[in-house]
Design a protein around this motif. Structure first.
Motif, PDB file in Angstrom:
ATOM      1  N   ILE A   1       0.841  -1.207   0.000  1.00 24.82           N
ATOM      2  CA  ILE A   1       0.000   0.000   0.000  1.00 24.82           C
ATOM      3  C   ILE A   1       0.874   1.254   0.000  1.00 24.82           C
ATOM      4  O   ILE A   1       0.618   2.211  -0.742  1.00 24.82           O
ATOM      5  N   ASP A   2       1.935   1.251   0.807  1.00 26.67           N
ATOM      6  CA  ASP A   2       2.842   2.410   0.852  1.00 26.67           C
ATOM      7  C   ASP A   2       3.509   2.631  -0.500  1.00 26.67           C
ATOM      8  O   ASP A   2       3.678   3.773  -0.945  1.00 26.67           O
ATOM      9  N   ASN A   3       3.896   1.546  -1.152  1.00 20.56           N
ATOM     10  CA  ASN A   3       4.548   1.660  -2.457  1.00 20.56           C
ATOM     11  C   ASN A   3       3.600   2.258  -3.491  1.00 20.56           C
ATOM     12  O   ASN A   3       3.968   3.159  -4.257  1.00 20.56           O
ATOM     13  N   VAL A   4       2.356   1.768  -3.514  1.00 18.33           N
ATOM     14  CA  VAL A   4       1.365   2.290  -4.450  1.00 18.33           C
ATOM     15  C   VAL A   4       1.122   3.775  -4.195  1.00 18.33           C
ATOM     16  O   VAL A   4       1.108   4.593  -5.132  1.00 18.33           O
ATOM     17  N   MET A   5       0.924   4.140  -2.950  1.00 17.91           N
ATOM     18  CA  MET A   5       0.646   5.539  -2.617  1.00 17.91           C
ATOM     19  C   MET A   5       1.828   6.434  -2.957  1.00 17.91           C
ATOM     20  O   MET A   5       1.658   7.557  -3.439  1.00 17.91           O
ATOM     21  N   SER A   6       3.048   5.932  -2.729  1.00 17.87           N
ATOM     22  CA  SER A   6       4.244   6.717  -3.037  1.00 17.87           C
ATOM     23  C   SER A   6       4.338   7.010  -4.520  1.00 17.87           C
ATOM     24  O   SER A   6       4.623   8.133  -4.943  1.00 17.87           O
ATOM     25  N   VAL A   7       4.101   6.006  -5.334  1.00 14.57           N
ATOM     26  CA  VAL A   7       4.157   6.187  -6.786  1.00 14.57           C
ATOM     27  C   VAL A   7       3.057   7.140  -7.248  1.00 14.57           C
ATOM     28  O   VAL A   7       3.281   8.036  -8.069  1.00 14.57           O
ATOM     29  N   ALA A   8       1.845   6.945  -6.718  1.00 10.02           N
ATOM     30  CA  ALA A   8       0.702   7.734  -7.170  1.00 10.02           C
ATOM     31  C   ALA A   8       0.817   9.196  -6.764  1.00 10.02           C
ATOM     32  O   ALA A   8       0.436  10.093  -7.518  1.00 10.02           O
ATOM     33  N   GLN A   9       1.351   9.445  -5.579  1.00 12.63           N
ATOM     34  CA  GLN A   9       1.362  10.808  -5.055  1.00 12.63           C
ATOM     35  C   GLN A   9       2.621  11.579  -5.419  1.00 12.63           C
ATOM     36  O   GLN A   9       2.580  12.771  -5.692  1.00 12.63           O
ATOM     37  N   ARG A  10       3.762  10.886  -5.420  1.00 13.09           N
ATOM     38  CA  ARG A  10       5.021  11.607  -5.640  1.00 13.09           C
ATOM     39  C   ARG A  10       5.742  11.162  -6.905  1.00 13.09           C
ATOM     40  O   ARG A  10       6.785  11.706  -7.250  1.00 13.09           O
ATOM     41  N   GLY A  11       5.212  10.127  -7.556  1.00 15.53           N
ATOM     42  CA  GLY A  11       5.834   9.674  -8.784  1.00 15.53           C
ATOM     43  C   GLY A  11       7.111   8.908  -8.576  1.00 15.53           C
ATOM     44  O   GLY A  11       7.842   8.646  -9.511  1.00 15.53           O
ATOM     45  N   ALA A  12       7.411   8.515  -7.335  1.00 14.99           N
ATOM     46  CA  ALA A  12       8.637   7.763  -7.033  1.00 14.99           C
ATOM     47  C   ALA A  12       8.268   6.389  -6.530  1.00 14.99           C
ATOM     48  O   ALA A  12       7.359   6.239  -5.721  1.00 14.99           O
ATOM     49  N   ALA A  13       8.977   5.368  -6.992  1.00 11.15           N
ATOM     50  CA  ALA A  13       8.708   3.993  -6.573  1.00 11.15           C
ATOM     51  C   ALA A  13       9.730   3.541  -5.555  1.00 11.15           C
ATOM     52  O   ALA A  13      10.893   3.951  -5.595  1.00 11.15           O
TER      53      ALA A  13
END
Length: 654
Positions: free
Chosen positions: A10-22
């Protein structure tokens, strides 16, 4: 998946979606999908969602939209599934909306597959399921593998899905072919072969559909491999007699991606050709030869031309045109009322009557497969010849071979002294009906295949085969294509039997239930010398029943009712208990004795309403007048007026 691993996902998905970083390497396709799921669809990766399965009515609508394409795709799916059936994969075909319109999987694991959404009717678009093989393929219209924690929703993380798009002959996105598994190795590279196979079969299905669509046009096939151009041209262009392009497959659209729309342009504009070259290619194509076509100085293709299907010749005025409506055939016409599915099936059956091809009838137990087989026989030119019915599941395996193929005198101990003519030879010139063909033992399937291909029978103990003029109608309540996947039915026999396939609908899905009830009642009453009618409460009970045993169960119910009634009027009390048990609240008898109006007689406002149909709609909707009115396409005031007219009273007002 542990809670800790789920939280990391969940943290990984949110990080990519919100900040564009994986926080880990992932495909750009997957990242874009995660962002769409959160930013465009408002999905929450922490909220687990069960797969959504659409209703049977909704599924049927989606299937009917691409019905012709599905028939082509199914052949390719069966070929593909043969190569992966032992590896735990499930094959899905979805439409452009991501709804699964066809699938092939292991029937033994059906509950598990349905729970995971790898099943008929599952909706796999991103808005419903988040990032997944099908949904992301629909959004991106490109092939991809969505492996384990590539999925947006943690519910789907155990799955691996490889999906490829399929485009229609006009280049519009049409469907998705998907290969999925419930479990797989952790590393995504393990699915490279699965993805390439999915892409290959998606292209094969797309090209087969292209050839079907343009079967009455010239098809120019181009390829870089001389030996394969006739069977798998990478580039296909459909054109008319003047060499004007009318269609292009995906390979051709890629080749001319920078040239704009090529439909309507001449082949001589697209390649280094002159008009005489187009004629030369056409002549070469008819002889199976291959030519060379160039485009500029750097592109050379081997060419093959597929000729158009034979075009209809002019007919005399006395002859019916090819697309004329089928002639009336009473034996077939009386099998259905106003049900659209059955009328379409019967129209198709009429066109097949005297064709030299075998027919496969598929339908649930009790839907009337033998009835339609007999009607086909009696309506055909073979009507004066024998109709021989064989239930492949009812004859003991030890006897079925001798029953089917017959035997000569002295072939085995206990046989008739003069031998026996088998059922196949008894049907010579007529129709052989093989019911429950899916239950035929494998070794006999091999013998039957030889009979169908050689058109001759070798009785047990005989030295020479006997010629036979054979037309076969086979039937099964099981999906033979799934039996092929499990190895219990021969694929070559299947294709011998299904020159045409008729799918009989279940009784619960038919719109002409009243017609069938009255027809069967008349038939059973005639056998008993009775002229009984159904009361409104009895008709209502029968219209509302689900009929799991279909028309066979309907016939048994009416036989029982005729036996216990007074011979003139069958009431609800005369019906078996299984029908009475379906109602929570049974309408008061006095409220149902009003006679039903004639269907041809309009009400005050010009609308037609029939008492039993109205009552059935009210019961289905728990006496909600609004919902019943919507179903019947009537105004609420009209429903109230008819309720008063026919004495229909809700249970809470009695």
């Amino acid at each position: 998946m542990t809670n800790q691993a789920q939280n990391r996902h969940i943290d990984n998905v949110m990080s990519v979606a919100q900040r564009g970083a994986a926080l880990r390497d992932a495909d750009d396709l997957i990242h874009r999908s995660w962002r769409r799921c959160i930013n465009d669809y408002g999905l929450d990766p922490a909220r687990l969602r069960a797969p959504h399965i659409v209703t049977s009515d909704t599924l049927r609508v989606h299937q009917e939209r691409i019905e012709d394409f599905m028939q082509v795709a199914r052949v390719g799916m069966e070929q593909m599934y043969k190569r992966v059936s032992g590896l735990g994969y499930v094959l899905l075909l979805t439409d452009a909306n991501g709804v699964t319109v066809d699938y092939i999987g292991n029937d033994a694991r059906a509950p598990e597959l349905k729970k995971a959404g790898l099943y008929l009717g599952a909706e796999w678009n991103e808005r419903s399921a988040g990032t997944c093989g099908v949904g992301t393929c629909v959004a991106e219209q490109t092939a991809l593998t969505c492996h384990q924690d590539d999925h947006f929703d943690p519910t789907h993380i155990p799955l691996t899905c490889s999906a490829a798009p399929v485009f229609d002959p006009e280049g519009k996105f049409l469907a998705v072919l998907d290969l999925s598994a419930l479990t797989s190795p952790a590393y995504k590279e393990s699915q490279h072969l699965a993805l390439h196979m999915t892409m290959m079969y998606a292209a094969m299905i797309e090209d087969a559909n292209f050839l079907r669509h343009f079967q009455d046009r010239w098809i120019l096939r181009l390829g870089t491999a001389w030996a394969l151009v006739e069977v798998s041209g990478e580039i296909m262009l459909a054109h008319d007699d003047d060499g004007i392009v009318v269609g292009a497959n995906t390979g051709a659209r890629r080749l001319f991606a920078h040239a704009g729309d090529i439909v309507g342009r001449a082949l001589t504009d697209l390649f280094d050709l002159v008009p005489d070259d187009v004629l030369r290619l056409a002549r070469a194509g008819t002889m199976g030869e291959r030519s060379v076509v160039t485009r500029g100085t750097n592109q050379m293709f081997y060419a093959s031309v597929k000729t158009p299907r034979q075009r209809p010749v002019a007919r005399s005025a006395a002859e019916a045109p090819r697309d004329a409506a089928p002639a009336a055939h009473p034996e077939l016409d009386r099998l259905a009322g106003d049900d659209k599915t059955m009328r379409r099936l019967l129209d198709q059956a009429k066109r097949l009557l005297n064709r030299k091809l075998n027919i496969l009838i598929h339908g649930e137990t009790g839907t009337g497969k033998e009835v339609i087989a007999k009607a086909l026989h009696r309506s055909s030119e073979r009507a004066g010849k024998p109709f021989v019915a064989v239930n492949c599941g009812a004859i003991p395996e030890s006897l079925i071979e001798s029953e089917l193929f017959g035997y000569t005198a002295g072939a085995f101990t206990g046989g008739r002294t003069k031998g026996m003519k088998g059922l196949i030879l008894q049907s010579d010139g007529g129709t052989l009906f093989l019911d429950e063909i899916g239950d035929m033992p494998l070794h006999l399937q091999t013998r039957l295949l030889r009979v169908l291909s050689e058109r001759e029978v070798l009785p047990l103990g005989a030295d020479k085969p006997v010629p036979v003029d054979l037309t076969v109608i086979a039937a099964s309540h099981r999906d033979l294509r799934n039996l092929i996947g499990s190895g219990s039915f021969r694929e070559d026999l299947y294709y011998r039997l299904c020159g045409a396939t008729l799918h009989l609908p279940a009784l619960r899905d038919r719109a002409d239930k009243r017609y069938l009830i009255e027809k069967v009642l008349a038939e059973e009453g005639e056998l008993l010398g009775m002229d009984a009618q159904l009361s409104l409460d009895a008709m209502h009970a029968m219209l509302s029943f689900a009929w799991p045993g279909n028309i066979r169960q309907l016939r048994n119910v009416l036989r029982f009712a005729l036996a216990v009634s007074d011979g003139h009027l069958i009431t609800a009390a005369d019906l078996p208990q299984e029908l009475a048990d379906q109602f929570v609240a049974t309408p008061a008898p006095g409220a149902l004795e009003a006679p039903a109006p004639d269907l041809a007689t309009p009400g005050e406002d010009g609308e037609n309403c029939e008492a039993a149909s109205l009552l059935a709609a009210l019961v289905r909707h728990k006496w909600s007048v609004t919902k019943a009115a919507e179903e019947l396409n009537l105004a609420r005031a009209t429903v109230y007026r008819y309720m008063k007219k026919f004495g229909i009273v809700p249970p809470n007002q009695r």
